[in-house]
Design a protein around this motif. Structure first.
Motif, mmCIF file in Angstrom:
data_model
loop_
_atom_site.group_PDB
_atom_site.id
_atom_site.type_symbol
_atom_site.label_atom_id
_atom_site.label_comp_id
_atom_site.label_asym_id
_atom_site.label_seq_id
_atom_site.Cartn_x
_atom_site.Cartn_y
_atom_site.Cartn_z
ATOM 1 N N GLY A 148 0.444 -1.216 0.178
ATOM 2 C CA GLY A 148 0.132 0.218 0.229
ATOM 3 C C GLY A 148 0.739 1.355 0.047
ATOM 4 O O GLY A 148 0.351 2.353 -0.221
ATOM 5 N N SER A 202 -7.111 2.299 -1.768
ATOM 6 C CA SER A 202 -6.605 2.099 -1.245
ATOM 7 C C SER A 202 -7.340 0.358 -0.851
ATOM 8 O O SER A 202 -7.356 0.006 -1.905
ATOM 9 C CB SER A 202 -7.750 2.847 0.140
ATOM 10 N N ARG A 222 1.656 4.505 -5.120
ATOM 11 C CA ARG A 222 -0.133 4.524 -5.607
ATOM 12 C C ARG A 222 -0.214 5.553 -6.597
ATOM 13 O O ARG A 222 1.516 5.949 -6.129
ATOM 14 C CB ARG A 222 -0.756 5.287 -4.507
#
Length: 123
Positions: free
Chosen positions: A56, A72, A59
């Motif tokens: 995560g 997300s 991005r």
């Protein structure tokens, strides 16, 4: 085999918001890697909208959605989300989730695609 179930598409007026979800399920021998969202409008090629790394921390977004969309993921639920704000008519498309999967059975990786969900933005 990995199953992907998408939800959250629909019809919204310009300026509105939608949240897409894509839940993955499958063998315990699979490990989900990067996850992303693509879209394909009528008569156009499929394009990458947003992608998120396995942890995560990284991005990436298409220039056309930067500042409006947020990707997300919840690794505990094997789910990726796409929050879409300030929607425009040009965002109208079928949205597909895509995940990279590592299989310990084959000692290799492959991509898996969702069935697609329609997003329509009216002007």
């Amino acid at each position: 085999q990995v199953q992907l179930v998408e939800s959250g598409g629909g019809l919204v007026q310009a300026g509105g918001s939608l949240r897409l979800s894509c839940a993955a399920s499958g063998s315990r021998f699979f490990s989900i890697q990067a996850m992303g969202w693509y879209r394909q409008a009528p008569g156009k090629r499929r394009e990458l909208v947003a992608a998120i790394s396995s942890g995560g921390g990284n991005r990436n977004y298409a220039d056309s959605v930067k500042g409006r969309f947020t990707i997300s993921r919840d690794n505990a639920k094997n789910t990726v989300y796409l929050q879409m704000n300030s929607l425009k008519p040009e965002d109208t498309a079928v949205y597909y989730c895509n995940i990279g999967v590592w299989s310990s059975v084959i000692a290799g990786s492959f991509d898996s695609w969702g069935q697609g969900t329609q997003v329509t933005v009216s002007s």
